[in-house]
Write a protein that holds these residues in place. Structure first.
Motif, PDB file in Angstrom:
ATOM      1  N   ASP A 160       0.846  -1.199   0.000  1.00  0.00           N
ATOM      2  CA  ASP A 160       0.000   0.000   0.000  1.00  0.00           C
ATOM      3  C   ASP A 160       0.874   1.239   0.000  1.00  0.00           C
ATOM      4  O   ASP A 160       2.085   1.187   0.282  1.00  0.00           O
ATOM      5  CB  ASP A 160      -0.918  -0.009   1.222  1.00  0.00           C
ATOM      6  N   ALA A 161       0.277   2.387  -0.310  1.00  0.00           N
ATOM      7  CA  ALA A 161       1.019   3.643  -0.442  1.00  0.00           C
ATOM      8  C   ALA A 161       1.735   4.034   0.855  1.00  0.00           C
ATOM      9  O   ALA A 161       2.879   4.502   0.824  1.00  0.00           O
ATOM     10  CB  ALA A 161       0.078   4.760  -0.881  1.00  0.00           C
ATOM     11  N   ALA A 162       1.079   3.829   1.981  1.00  0.00           N
ATOM     12  CA  ALA A 162       1.681   4.216   3.261  1.00  0.00           C
ATOM     13  C   ALA A 162       2.943   3.411   3.540  1.00  0.00           C
ATOM     14  O   ALA A 162       3.965   3.967   3.986  1.00  0.00           O
ATOM     15  CB  ALA A 162       0.666   4.013   4.386  1.00  0.00           C
ATOM     16  N   SER A 163       2.921   2.100   3.278  1.00  0.00           N
ATOM     17  CA  SER A 163       4.075   1.245   3.544  1.00  0.00           C
ATOM     18  C   SER A 163       5.244   1.587   2.628  1.00  0.00           C
ATOM     19  O   SER A 163       6.399   1.660   3.066  1.00  0.00           O
ATOM     20  CB  SER A 163       3.688  -0.228   3.366  1.00  0.00           C
ATOM     21  N   ILE A 164       4.953   1.809   1.345  1.00  0.00           N
ATOM     22  CA  ILE A 164       6.014   2.141   0.387  1.00  0.00           C
ATOM     23  C   ILE A 164       6.632   3.489   0.734  1.00  0.00           C
ATOM     24  O   ILE A 164       7.864   3.650   0.725  1.00  0.00           O
ATOM     25  CB  ILE A 164       5.461   2.149  -1.047  1.00  0.00           C
ATOM     26  N   THR A 165       5.792   4.467   1.067  1.00  0.00           N
ATOM     27  CA  THR A 165       6.294   5.789   1.450  1.00  0.00           C
ATOM     28  C   THR A 165       7.180   5.689   2.681  1.00  0.00           C
ATOM     29  O   THR A 165       8.255   6.307   2.744  1.00  0.00           O
ATOM     30  CB  THR A 165       5.118   6.744   1.745  1.00  0.00           C
ATOM     31  N   ASP A 166       6.750   4.899   3.648  1.00  0.00           N
ATOM     32  CA  ASP A 166       7.513   4.740   4.884  1.00  0.00           C
ATOM     33  C   ASP A 166       8.898   4.152   4.616  1.00  0.00           C
ATOM     34  O   ASP A 166       9.895   4.625   5.171  1.00  0.00           O
ATOM     35  CB  ASP A 166       6.730   3.838   5.850  1.00  0.00           C
ATOM     36  N   ILE A 167       8.966   3.149   3.748  1.00  0.00           N
ATOM     37  CA  ILE A 167      10.260   2.524   3.412  1.00  0.00           C
ATOM     38  C   ILE A 167      11.183   3.526   2.722  1.00  0.00           C
ATOM     39  O   ILE A 167      12.384   3.624   3.030  1.00  0.00           O
ATOM     40  CB  ILE A 167      10.043   1.295   2.512  1.00  0.00           C
ATOM     41  N   ASP A 173      16.356   8.752   5.374  1.00  0.00           N
ATOM     42  CA  ASP A 173      16.800   9.164   6.718  1.00  0.00           C
ATOM     43  C   ASP A 173      18.048   8.401   7.140  1.00  0.00           C
ATOM     44  O   ASP A 173      18.974   8.964   7.740  1.00  0.00           O
ATOM     45  CB  ASP A 173      15.680   8.926   7.741  1.00  0.00           C
ATOM     46  N   LYS A 174      18.079   7.117   6.834  1.00  0.00           N
ATOM     47  CA  LYS A 174      19.220   6.275   7.212  1.00  0.00           C
ATOM     48  C   LYS A 174      20.494   6.745   6.527  1.00  0.00           C
ATOM     49  O   LYS A 174      21.596   6.622   7.074  1.00  0.00           O
ATOM     50  CB  LYS A 174      18.916   4.823   6.838  1.00  0.00           C
ATOM     51  N   LEU A 175      20.353   7.303   5.332  1.00  0.00           N
ATOM     52  CA  LEU A 175      21.509   7.830   4.587  1.00  0.00           C
ATOM     53  C   LEU A 175      21.895   9.237   5.046  1.00  0.00           C
ATOM     54  O   LEU A 175      22.891   9.796   4.575  1.00  0.00           O
ATOM     55  CB  LEU A 175      21.202   7.850   3.093  1.00  0.00           C
ATOM     56  N   LEU A 177      20.093  11.955   4.487  1.00  0.00           N
ATOM     57  CA  LEU A 177      19.723  12.913   3.440  1.00  0.00           C
ATOM     58  C   LEU A 177      18.546  13.773   3.892  1.00  0.00           C
ATOM     59  O   LEU A 177      17.549  13.247   4.401  1.00  0.00           O
ATOM     60  CB  LEU A 177      19.361  12.174   2.149  1.00  0.00           C
ATOM     61  N   ASP A 178      18.651  15.052   3.698  1.00  0.00           N
ATOM     62  CA  ASP A 178      17.584  15.986   4.074  1.00  0.00           C
ATOM     63  C   ASP A 178      16.586  16.083   2.928  1.00  0.00           C
ATOM     64  O   ASP A 178      16.624  17.002   2.113  1.00  0.00           O
ATOM     65  CB  ASP A 178      18.194  17.359   4.384  1.00  0.00           C
ATOM     66  N   TYR A 179      15.693  15.110   2.862  1.00  0.00           N
ATOM     67  CA  TYR A 179      14.765  15.057   1.747  1.00  0.00           C
ATOM     68  C   TYR A 179      13.727  16.185   1.796  1.00  0.00           C
ATOM     69  O   TYR A 179      13.174  16.575   0.771  1.00  0.00           O
ATOM     70  CB  TYR A 179      14.058  13.699   1.694  1.00  0.00           C
ATOM     71  N   LYS A 180      13.461  16.737   2.971  1.00  0.00           N
ATOM     72  CA  LYS A 180      12.440  17.771   3.089  1.00  0.00           C
ATOM     73  C   LYS A 180      12.808  19.039   2.315  1.00  0.00           C
ATOM     74  O   LYS A 180      11.944  19.748   1.811  1.00  0.00           O
ATOM     75  CB  LYS A 180      12.210  18.107   4.554  1.00  0.00           C
ATOM     76  N   SER A 181      14.093  19.321   2.205  1.00  0.00           N
ATOM     77  CA  SER A 181      14.521  20.537   1.504  1.00  0.00           C
ATOM     78  C   SER A 181      15.326  20.251   0.236  1.00  0.00           C
ATOM     79  O   SER A 181      15.487  21.129  -0.608  1.00  0.00           O
ATOM     80  CB  SER A 181      15.357  21.420   2.435  1.00  0.00           C
ATOM     81  N   SER A 182      15.833  18.999   0.096  1.00  0.00           N
ATOM     82  CA  SER A 182      16.729  18.704  -1.024  1.00  0.00           C
ATOM     83  C   SER A 182      16.116  17.807  -2.092  1.00  0.00           C
ATOM     84  O   SER A 182      16.606  17.773  -3.224  1.00  0.00           O
ATOM     85  CB  SER A 182      18.014  18.035  -0.503  1.00  0.00           C
ATOM     86  N   LEU A 183      15.075  17.067  -1.755  1.00  0.00           N
ATOM     87  CA  LEU A 183      14.467  16.170  -2.733  1.00  0.00           C
ATOM     88  C   LEU A 183      13.626  16.977  -3.720  1.00  0.00           C
ATOM     89  O   LEU A 183      12.736  17.730  -3.330  1.00  0.00           O
ATOM     90  CB  LEU A 183      13.578  15.147  -2.011  1.00  0.00           C
TER      91      LEU A 183
END
Length: 310
Positions: A160-167, A173-175, A177-183
């Motif tokens: 489902d969308a929630a599980s894929i998004t979470d992964i 995050d584990k890497l 990477l600041d995805y909130k401002s850089s993605l």
């Protein structure tokens, strides 16, 4: 009334229209016959075709006195050979791309390109478990160019969308990477769970990363075009339907035995060819089916004539 093939050999999932022929028994006789009748629709359904194929396989194994254990063992050995071939091929591809210093994924596929891109697709392990492949593209300030890195394969328990998004977000995050401002970009297929604008993966990630732009994968777009073109061109739709019916016909235990015997008699120096089951999502199987049907065309005509005379 029940459908024998579907009642005994139906796939795990099937449509509501087929349920009466499998579980409760069909009783709506006023709507049974005719071009739009329930019986005709059931015969044309994917559930019924799949069940007939499974029934034919069962009859063939019974006629050959092949046990389930033997089938499993042979299937396992075949899968091992296939997997070794796949791993070898992937290794050769990786060696080539590393030697040429090109990415595993690209966007130029023209005939005049010296190094066209390589477009990956979904992945499953040997147990058919779904895996999420994560690849990131980024600008390398030191090398002054776009780089691409494969990050991981992650087995998915839920799709489902929630599980894929979470992964995806946990992997970033584990890497560190600041995805909130850089993605700034996402690319998947057009399935609603991925591309949905209300609760799909792209919408869920965009809610957390406002600079993201979603791109529908061009490889999947092309596949969708091919599927729809084939469905809306009467000649193509009829042709592939005929191929599927021919496969079901040749899968019957008695017919299949004669099909192989006549093929060996008419083409003694050629490798025995098997007709292929069609798939809507993998066009290479349709190409293989067309190729095999063309090579054994005369044999197919002869076997049909023999069965008709009998």
């Amino acid at each position: 009334m029940f459908c024998f093939a579907c009642r005994h050999f139906a796939p795990p999932t099937y449509g509501n229209a087929d349920e009466a022929f499998i579980k409760s028994g069909f009783r709506r006789w006023k709507k049974a016959h005719g071009k739009d009748g329930a019986i005709e629709k059931h015969i044309s359904s994917q559930c019924h075709k799949t069940s007939c194929i499974a029934w034919a396989d069962y009859q063939r194994n019974k006629a050959d006195k092949t046990s389930i254990a033997q089938c499993i063992s042979e299937a396992y050995q075949k899968k091992v050979r296939e997997n070794r071939h796949y791993i070898k091929t992937l290794g050769e591809i990786i060696l080539l791309t590393v030697t040429q210093d090109i990415s595993q994924r690209g966007h130029r596929e023209g005939d005049d390109e010296l190094n066209p891109g390589n477009v990956p697709d979904e992945a499953k392990d040997v147990s058919k478990a779904e895996q999420l492949a994560l690849v990131i593209r980024f600008y390398d300030e030191i090398a002054n160019c776009i780089q691409e890195c494969f990050i991981s394969f992650t087995q998915m328990d839920l799709l489902d969308a929630a599980s894929i998004t979470d992964i995806i977000l946990k992997s970033l995050d584990k890497l560190g990477l600041d995805y909130k401002s850089s993605l700034v970009g996402l690319g998947f297929d057009g399935a609603s769970v991925m591309s949905g604008g209300i609760s799909g993966v792209q919408k869920r990630i965009r809610d957390k990363a406002p600079f993201v732009y979603y791109i529908h994968c061009y490889g999947h777009r092309l596949n969708l075009v091919l599927i729809n073109v084939a469905k809306y061109v009467p000649q193509a739709a009829e042709f592939f339907s005929l191929l599927e019916e021919l496969y079901i016909f040749a899968s019957n235990s008695v017919v299949h035995e004669k099909f192989i015997l006549i093929q060996r008699e008419m083409l003694p120096e050629e490798q025995v060819r098997e007709l292929q089951h069609l798939s809507d999502t993998r066009w290479w199987c349709r190409a293989t089916s067309c190729e095999n049907a063309l090579l054994v065309q005369q044999i197919a005509v002869k076997i049909v004539q023999i069965v008709k005379q009998a």
